[in-house]
Design a protein around this motif. Structure first.
Motif, short mmCIF file in Angstrom:
data_model
loop_
_atom_site.label_atom_id
_atom_site.label_comp_id
_atom_site.label_asym_id
_atom_site.label_seq_id
_atom_site.Cartn_x
_atom_site.Cartn_y
_atom_site.Cartn_z
N TYR A 17 44.80 27.18 -15.23
CA TYR A 17 44.09 27.90 -16.16
C TYR A 17 43.01 27.25 -17.01
CZ TYR A 17 43.12 31.32 -19.75
OH TYR A 17 42.54 32.28 -20.59
N ILE A 18 43.22 26.21 -17.51
CA ILE A 18 42.25 25.43 -18.22
C ILE A 18 40.84 25.03 -17.55
CG2 ILE A 18 41.77 23.29 -19.48
CD1 ILE A 18 44.77 23.48 -20.49
N LEU A 19 41.22 24.44 -16.26
CA LEU A 19 40.26 23.97 -15.42
C LEU A 19 39.45 24.95 -14.62
CD1 LEU A 19 42.07 21.16 -13.57
CD2 LEU A 19 40.41 20.82 -15.60
N LEU A 20 39.97 26.06 -14.37
CA LEU A 20 39.53 27.32 -13.78
C LEU A 20 39.03 28.46 -14.52
CD1 LEU A 20 41.57 27.02 -10.55
CD2 LEU A 20 39.31 26.29 -10.88
N ASP A 42 49.01 42.70 1.09
CA ASP A 42 49.22 43.66 2.33
C ASP A 42 48.37 44.74 2.09
OD1 ASP A 42 51.75 42.57 2.82
OD2 ASP A 42 53.05 43.77 1.92
N SER A 43 47.54 45.01 0.99
CA SER A 43 46.73 46.02 0.90
C SER A 43 45.01 45.42 1.40
CB SER A 43 46.39 46.75 -0.28
OG SER A 43 45.88 45.61 -1.32
N GLY A 44 45.06 44.19 1.43
CA GLY A 44 44.00 43.53 2.15
C GLY A 44 43.05 43.21 0.82
N GLN A 45 43.50 43.31 -0.41
CA GLN A 45 42.52 43.08 -1.48
C GLN A 45 42.11 41.65 -1.21
OE1 GLN A 45 44.01 43.76 -5.35
NE2 GLN A 45 42.61 42.34 -6.46
N LYS A 46 40.72 41.49 -1.62
CA LYS A 46 39.87 40.26 -1.67
C LYS A 46 40.41 39.37 -2.81
CE LYS A 46 35.61 38.30 -1.41
NZ LYS A 46 34.23 38.12 -1.80
N MET A 47 40.66 38.19 -2.34
CA MET A 47 41.33 37.10 -3.39
C MET A 47 41.13 35.94 -2.71
SD MET A 47 45.27 37.57 -3.60
CE MET A 47 45.16 39.28 -3.51
N PHE A 48 41.11 34.81 -3.63
CA PHE A 48 41.20 33.34 -3.25
C PHE A 48 42.47 32.76 -3.65
CE2 PHE A 48 40.58 28.80 -3.76
CZ PHE A 48 39.71 28.46 -2.77
N LEU A 49 43.44 32.51 -2.58
CA LEU A 49 44.77 31.92 -3.33
C LEU A 49 44.85 30.54 -3.06
CD1 LEU A 49 47.18 33.85 -0.98
CD2 LEU A 49 47.28 33.69 -3.25
N LEU A 50 44.88 30.03 -4.21
CA LEU A 50 44.83 28.37 -4.46
C LEU A 50 46.14 27.88 -4.68
CD1 LEU A 50 43.44 25.85 -5.51
CD2 LEU A 50 43.14 26.93 -7.97
N ASN A 51 46.50 26.92 -4.03
CA ASN A 51 47.72 26.08 -4.34
C ASN A 51 47.20 24.74 -4.70
OD1 ASN A 51 49.92 24.43 -3.60
ND2 ASN A 51 50.85 25.86 -2.63
N PRO A 52 47.76 24.53 -6.02
CA PRO A 52 47.20 23.21 -6.61
C PRO A 52 48.24 22.09 -6.36
CG PRO A 52 48.03 24.42 -8.53
CD PRO A 52 48.42 25.32 -6.99
N LEU A 53 49.18 22.24 -5.61
CA LEU A 53 50.23 21.02 -5.39
C LEU A 53 49.71 20.14 -4.43
CD1 LEU A 53 53.42 23.34 -5.05
CD2 LEU A 53 52.44 21.99 -7.07
N SER A 54 50.39 18.80 -4.21
CA SER A 54 49.96 17.86 -3.44
C SER A 54 49.91 18.29 -2.09
CB SER A 54 50.99 16.65 -3.57
OG SER A 54 52.16 16.94 -3.03
N GLY A 65 47.28 31.55 4.62
CA GLY A 65 45.81 32.06 3.88
C GLY A 65 45.60 31.28 2.61
N SER A 66 46.45 30.65 2.05
CA SER A 66 46.13 29.90 0.73
C SER A 66 45.31 28.77 1.22
CB SER A 66 47.26 29.80 -0.15
OG SER A 66 48.46 28.83 0.68
N VAL A 67 44.72 28.23 0.10
CA VAL A 67 43.84 26.92 0.24
C VAL A 67 44.45 26.01 -0.64
CG1 VAL A 67 41.66 25.95 -0.09
CG2 VAL A 67 41.87 28.22 0.67
N ASN A 68 44.79 24.74 -0.14
CA ASN A 68 45.28 23.59 -0.81
C ASN A 68 44.03 22.72 -1.57
OD1 ASN A 68 46.82 20.61 -0.29
ND2 ASN A 68 47.46 21.78 -1.70
N ILE A 69 44.25 22.74 -2.67
CA ILE A 69 43.37 21.82 -3.60
C ILE A 69 44.13 21.25 -4.73
CG2 ILE A 69 41.17 21.54 -4.97
CD1 ILE A 69 40.40 24.42 -3.99
N PRO A 70 44.69 19.84 -4.18
CA PRO A 70 45.50 19.40 -5.45
C PRO A 70 44.77 19.32 -6.71
CG PRO A 70 45.52 18.17 -3.21
CD PRO A 70 44.37 19.34 -3.13
N ILE A 74 40.52 19.35 -8.24
CA ILE A 74 39.83 20.65 -8.43
C ILE A 74 38.54 20.63 -9.03
CG2 ILE A 74 40.06 22.59 -9.79
CD1 ILE A 74 42.98 22.87 -9.46
N MET A 75 38.38 19.74 -9.93
CA MET A 75 36.91 19.72 -10.56
C MET A 75 35.99 19.26 -9.38
SD MET A 75 37.32 21.07 -13.27
CE MET A 75 35.71 20.90 -14.23
#
Length: 96
Positions: A17-20, A42-54, A65-70, A74-75
């Motif tokens: 939350y702080i970084l983004l 399921d509805s196809g809503q446009k979003m960016f799924l961010l997984n901040p784990l290692s 479909g999620s994107v991994n950015i440890p 992130i910065m």
């Protein structure tokens, strides 16, 4: 899948939350239930799924479909959406 403490997930969410916060989706700070997120996907809503784990934790399991950015990268990542109106949904493993 490894179990993670509640404190670790809360810390990751807070750092995300702080970084983004400059991005619209995070600035609103909304919480989503798993059911609501599934409905949005399921509805196809446009979003960016961010997984901040290692990378290791991401490979143990993630939402398709999620994107991994440890978190520690992130910065300096070039994977974040350039459009600041894109809804960014950050998630991590939930305690079980």
């Amino acid at each position: 899948m490894r179990r993670h403490s509640i404190a670790r997930c809360i810390a990751i969410a807070m750092f995300g939350y702080i970084l983004l916060s400059p991005f619209k989706g995070m600035a609103e700070g909304r919480d989503l239930t798993a059911q609501k997120l599934k409905s949005m996907l399921d509805s196809g809503q446009k979003m960016f799924l961010l997984n901040p784990l290692s990378d290791i934790e991401f490979n143990e399991g993630h939402i398709p479909g999620s994107v991994n950015i440890p978190l520690h990268t992130i910065m300096r990542s070039d994977k974040l959406p350039e459009d600041k109106d894109t809804l960014i949904v950050t998630y991590c493993l939930s305690p079980q």
